[in-house]
Design a protein around this motif. Structure first.
Motif, PDB file in Angstrom:
ATOM      1  N   HIS A   9       0.850  -1.189   0.000  1.00  0.00           N
ATOM      2  CA  HIS A   9       0.000   0.000   0.000  1.00  0.00           C
ATOM      3  C   HIS A   9       0.883   1.236   0.000  1.00  0.00           C
ATOM      4  O   HIS A   9       1.839   1.318   0.775  1.00  0.00           O
ATOM      5  CB  HIS A   9      -0.915   0.033   1.232  1.00  0.00           C
ATOM      6  N   PHE A  10       0.557   2.172  -0.871  1.00  0.00           N
ATOM      7  CA  PHE A  10       1.274   3.439  -0.954  1.00  0.00           C
ATOM      8  C   PHE A  10       0.227   4.540  -0.918  1.00  0.00           C
ATOM      9  O   PHE A  10      -0.644   4.604  -1.773  1.00  0.00           O
ATOM     10  CB  PHE A  10       2.098   3.516  -2.244  1.00  0.00           C
ATOM     11  N   SER A  11       0.297   5.395   0.079  1.00  0.00           N
ATOM     12  CA  SER A  11      -0.708   6.445   0.250  1.00  0.00           C
ATOM     13  C   SER A  11      -0.528   7.538  -0.801  1.00  0.00           C
ATOM     14  O   SER A  11       0.554   7.703  -1.384  1.00  0.00           O
ATOM     15  CB  SER A  11      -0.607   7.055   1.648  1.00  0.00           C
ATOM     16  N   ASP A  12      -1.599   8.291  -1.012  1.00  0.00           N
ATOM     17  CA  ASP A  12      -1.513   9.438  -1.920  1.00  0.00           C
ATOM     18  C   ASP A  12      -0.448  10.415  -1.446  1.00  0.00           C
ATOM     19  O   ASP A  12       0.280  10.991  -2.259  1.00  0.00           O
ATOM     20  CB  ASP A  12      -2.867  10.144  -2.020  1.00  0.00           C
ATOM     21  N   GLU A  13      -0.326  10.588  -0.148  1.00  0.00           N
ATOM     22  CA  GLU A  13       0.669  11.513   0.389  1.00  0.00           C
ATOM     23  C   GLU A  13       2.091  11.051   0.048  1.00  0.00           C
ATOM     24  O   GLU A  13       2.957  11.870  -0.268  1.00  0.00           O
ATOM     25  CB  GLU A  13       0.501  11.669   1.904  1.00  0.00           C
ATOM     26  N   GLU A  14       2.349   9.755   0.111  1.00  0.00           N
ATOM     27  CA  GLU A  14       3.671   9.225  -0.241  1.00  0.00           C
ATOM     28  C   GLU A  14       4.008   9.499  -1.707  1.00  0.00           C
ATOM     29  O   GLU A  14       5.167   9.710  -2.050  1.00  0.00           O
ATOM     30  CB  GLU A  14       3.733   7.713  -0.011  1.00  0.00           C
ATOM     31  N   LYS A  15       2.985   9.458  -2.570  1.00  0.00           N
ATOM     32  CA  LYS A  15       3.187   9.631  -4.014  1.00  0.00           C
ATOM     33  C   LYS A  15       3.152  11.088  -4.461  1.00  0.00           C
ATOM     34  O   LYS A  15       3.527  11.385  -5.591  1.00  0.00           O
ATOM     35  CB  LYS A  15       2.128   8.841  -4.792  1.00  0.00           C
ATOM     36  N   ARG A  16       2.732  11.990  -3.587  1.00  0.00           N
ATOM     37  CA  ARG A  16       2.569  13.387  -3.989  1.00  0.00           C
ATOM     38  C   ARG A  16       3.909  14.022  -4.362  1.00  0.00           C
ATOM     39  O   ARG A  16       4.821  14.127  -3.553  1.00  0.00           O
ATOM     40  CB  ARG A  16       1.906  14.190  -2.879  1.00  0.00           C
ATOM     41  N   ASP A  17       4.012  14.389  -5.639  1.00  0.00           N
ATOM     42  CA  ASP A  17       5.155  15.138  -6.182  1.00  0.00           C
ATOM     43  C   ASP A  17       6.505  14.445  -6.016  1.00  0.00           C
ATOM     44  O   ASP A  17       7.547  15.104  -5.927  1.00  0.00           O
ATOM     45  CB  ASP A  17       5.197  16.553  -5.581  1.00  0.00           C
ATOM     46  N   GLN A  18       6.483  13.113  -5.970  1.00  0.00           N
ATOM     47  CA  GLN A  18       7.734  12.348  -5.972  1.00  0.00           C
ATOM     48  C   GLN A  18       7.462  10.964  -6.550  1.00  0.00           C
ATOM     49  O   GLN A  18       6.349  10.467  -6.494  1.00  0.00           O
ATOM     50  CB  GLN A  18       8.319  12.245  -4.573  1.00  0.00           C
ATOM     51  N   TRP A  19       8.503  10.374  -7.123  1.00  0.00           N
ATOM     52  CA  TRP A  19       8.389   9.016  -7.638  1.00  0.00           C
ATOM     53  C   TRP A  19       8.439   8.043  -6.471  1.00  0.00           C
ATOM     54  O   TRP A  19       9.324   8.137  -5.626  1.00  0.00           O
ATOM     55  CB  TRP A  19       9.534   8.673  -8.593  1.00  0.00           C
ATOM     56  N   VAL A  20       7.503   7.119  -6.438  1.00  0.00           N
ATOM     57  CA  VAL A  20       7.512   6.043  -5.447  1.00  0.00           C
ATOM     58  C   VAL A  20       7.646   4.738  -6.222  1.00  0.00           C
ATOM     59  O   VAL A  20       6.893   4.474  -7.157  1.00  0.00           O
ATOM     60  CB  VAL A  20       6.218   6.038  -4.596  1.00  0.00           C
ATOM     61  N   ARG A  21       8.614   3.947  -5.846  1.00  0.00           N
ATOM     62  CA  ARG A  21       8.848   2.666  -6.522  1.00  0.00           C
ATOM     63  C   ARG A  21       7.839   1.653  -5.990  1.00  0.00           C
ATOM     64  O   ARG A  21       7.878   1.254  -4.834  1.00  0.00           O
ATOM     65  CB  ARG A  21      10.273   2.205  -6.268  1.00  0.00           C
ATOM     66  N   ILE A  22       6.943   1.223  -6.853  1.00  0.00           N
ATOM     67  CA  ILE A  22       5.845   0.331  -6.496  1.00  0.00           C
ATOM     68  C   ILE A  22       6.226  -1.135  -6.706  1.00  0.00           C
ATOM     69  O   ILE A  22       5.855  -2.003  -5.929  1.00  0.00           O
ATOM     70  CB  ILE A  22       4.592   0.664  -7.341  1.00  0.00           C
ATOM     71  N   VAL A  23       6.964  -1.406  -7.776  1.00  0.00           N
ATOM     72  CA  VAL A  23       7.395  -2.757  -8.140  1.00  0.00           C
ATOM     73  C   VAL A  23       8.876  -2.706  -8.478  1.00  0.00           C
ATOM     74  O   VAL A  23       9.337  -1.744  -9.102  1.00  0.00           O
ATOM     75  CB  VAL A  23       6.593  -3.277  -9.364  1.00  0.00           C
ATOM     76  N   ALA A  24       9.629  -3.736  -8.074  1.00  0.00           N
ATOM     77  CA  ALA A  24      11.069  -3.793  -8.351  1.00  0.00           C
ATOM     78  C   ALA A  24      11.502  -5.248  -8.493  1.00  0.00           C
ATOM     79  O   ALA A  24      10.837  -6.155  -7.985  1.00  0.00           O
ATOM     80  CB  ALA A  24      11.849  -3.119  -7.226  1.00  0.00           C
ATOM     81  N   PRO A  25      12.627  -5.490  -9.169  1.00  0.00           N
ATOM     82  CA  PRO A  25      13.132  -6.852  -9.282  1.00  0.00           C
ATOM     83  C   PRO A  25      13.354  -7.485  -7.909  1.00  0.00           C
ATOM     84  O   PRO A  25      13.908  -6.850  -7.005  1.00  0.00           O
ATOM     85  CB  PRO A  25      14.457  -6.683 -10.034  1.00  0.00           C
ATOM     86  N   ALA A  26      12.924  -8.714  -7.746  1.00  0.00           N
ATOM     87  CA  ALA A  26      13.008  -9.419  -6.466  1.00  0.00           C
ATOM     88  C   ALA A  26      14.443  -9.557  -5.965  1.00  0.00           C
ATOM     89  O   ALA A  26      14.682  -9.620  -4.762  1.00  0.00           O
ATOM     90  CB  ALA A  26      12.359 -10.788  -6.583  1.00  0.00           C
ATOM     91  N   SER A  27      15.398  -9.556  -6.879  1.00  0.00           N
ATOM     92  CA  SER A  27      16.800  -9.766  -6.499  1.00  0.00           C
ATOM     93  C   SER A  27      17.491  -8.494  -5.993  1.00  0.00           C
ATOM     94  O   SER A  27      18.615  -8.569  -5.510  1.00  0.00           O
ATOM     95  CB  SER A  27      17.572 -10.307  -7.699  1.00  0.00           C
ATOM     96  N   GLU A  28      16.843  -7.350  -6.071  1.00  0.00           N
ATOM     97  CA  GLU A  28      17.487  -6.099  -5.656  1.00  0.00           C
ATOM     98  C   GLU A  28      17.477  -5.939  -4.141  1.00  0.00           C
ATOM     99  O   GLU A  28      16.540  -6.366  -3.470  1.00  0.00           O
ATOM    100  CB  GLU A  28      16.812  -4.899  -6.324  1.00  0.00           C
ATOM    101  N   PRO A  29      18.509  -5.279  -3.599  1.00  0.00           N
ATOM    102  CA  PRO A  29      18.558  -5.033  -2.151  1.00  0.00           C
ATOM    103  C   PRO A  29      17.345  -4.230  -1.686  1.00  0.00           C
ATOM    104  O   PRO A  29      16.901  -3.310  -2.369  1.00  0.00           O
ATOM    105  CB  PRO A  29      19.841  -4.216  -1.964  1.00  0.00           C
ATOM    106  N   GLY A  30      16.811  -4.603  -0.533  1.00  0.00           N
ATOM    107  CA  GLY A  30      15.691  -3.882   0.049  1.00  0.00           C
ATOM    108  C   GLY A  30      14.321  -4.314  -0.449  1.00  0.00           C
ATOM    109  O   GLY A  30      13.305  -3.794   0.008  1.00  0.00           O
ATOM    110  N   VAL A  31      14.278  -5.247  -1.402  1.00  0.00           N
ATOM    111  CA  VAL A  31      12.998  -5.741  -1.912  1.00  0.00           C
ATOM    112  C   VAL A  31      12.670  -7.025  -1.164  1.00  0.00           C
ATOM    113  O   VAL A  31      13.408  -7.996  -1.221  1.00  0.00           O
ATOM    114  CB  VAL A  31      13.047  -6.000  -3.431  1.00  0.00           C
ATOM    115  N   SER A  32      11.549  -7.001  -0.459  1.00  0.00           N
ATOM    116  CA  SER A  32      11.156  -8.136   0.368  1.00  0.00           C
ATOM    117  C   SER A  32      10.095  -8.975  -0.321  1.00  0.00           C
ATOM    118  O   SER A  32       9.156  -8.454  -0.915  1.00  0.00           O
ATOM    119  CB  SER A  32      10.602  -7.649   1.708  1.00  0.00           C
ATOM    120  N   ASP A  33      10.249 -10.281  -0.205  1.00  0.00           N
ATOM    121  CA  ASP A  33       9.279 -11.219  -0.750  1.00  0.00           C
ATOM    122  C   ASP A  33       8.188 -11.536   0.281  1.00  0.00           C
ATOM    123  O   ASP A  33       7.249 -12.253  -0.003  1.00  0.00           O
ATOM    124  CB  ASP A  33      10.004 -12.506  -1.166  1.00  0.00           C
ATOM    125  N   ALA A  34       8.322 -10.984   1.481  1.00  0.00           N
ATOM    126  CA  ALA A  34       7.344 -11.253   2.536  1.00  0.00           C
ATOM    127  C   ALA A  34       5.993 -10.638   2.194  1.00  0.00           C
ATOM    128  O   ALA A  34       5.911  -9.525   1.679  1.00  0.00           O
ATOM    129  CB  ALA A  34       7.845 -10.686   3.866  1.00  0.00           C
TER     130      ALA A  34
END
Length: 140
Positions: A9-34
């Motif tokens: 979940h990404f709130s409208d406030e989080e997305k306001r006037d900035q890029w928010v990464r919603i999906v990323a390759p599973a192998s990248e650091p900081g991307v959780s499969d949980a």
């Protein structure tokens, strides 16, 4: 058929006037499969999806990543159709995408592939009078 959806979940406030990464390759650091973890949802392909709610007159840069094959990168940018079904000429939100001397204007419901060299920057500017919901797919 969905076997095991990863909820984020990404709130409208989080997305306001900035890029928010919603999906990323599973192998990248900081991307959780949980399940229901914070941060981008994992995907098993070289794809990143960013979203923003861009206010009028605001500009957001995006730098083409340097990872991946070859010097050319491709992104697909889409201005979401938030005003409902419209069988006539596009209206509502408008954004201008520019970089390396080229530019294109997109209206609500429009999308375009943009090519750029790795490490180069493109800019997305809201040139309309309403908030623009913009999706940016960095596909390679």
């Amino acid at each position: 058929m969905i076997v095991d959806a990863r909820c984020r979940h990404f709130s409208d406030e989080e997305k306001r006037d900035q890029w928010v990464r919603i999906v990323a390759p599973a192998s990248e650091p900081g991307v959780s499969d949980a399940r229901e973890a914070s941060g981008p949802a994992p995907v098993h392909s070289p794809l990143s999806l960013y979203a923003t709610l861009l206010s009028p007159s605001r500009v957001l840069p995006h730098t083409f990543p340097t990872a991946g094959p070859g010097p050319a990168r491709k992104v697909y940018i889409h201005v979401a159709q938030t005003s409902g079904y419209n069988p006539k000429e596009a209206s509502g939100a408008r954004v201008k995408v520019s970089g390396d001397g080229a530019e294109v204007e997109l209206r609500e419901g429009d999308g375009a592939y943009i090519m750029g060299e790795a490490g180069r920057e493109m800019k997305v500017e809201n040139v309309g009078e309403s908030v623009a919901e913009v999706l940016l797919f960095d596909v390679e």
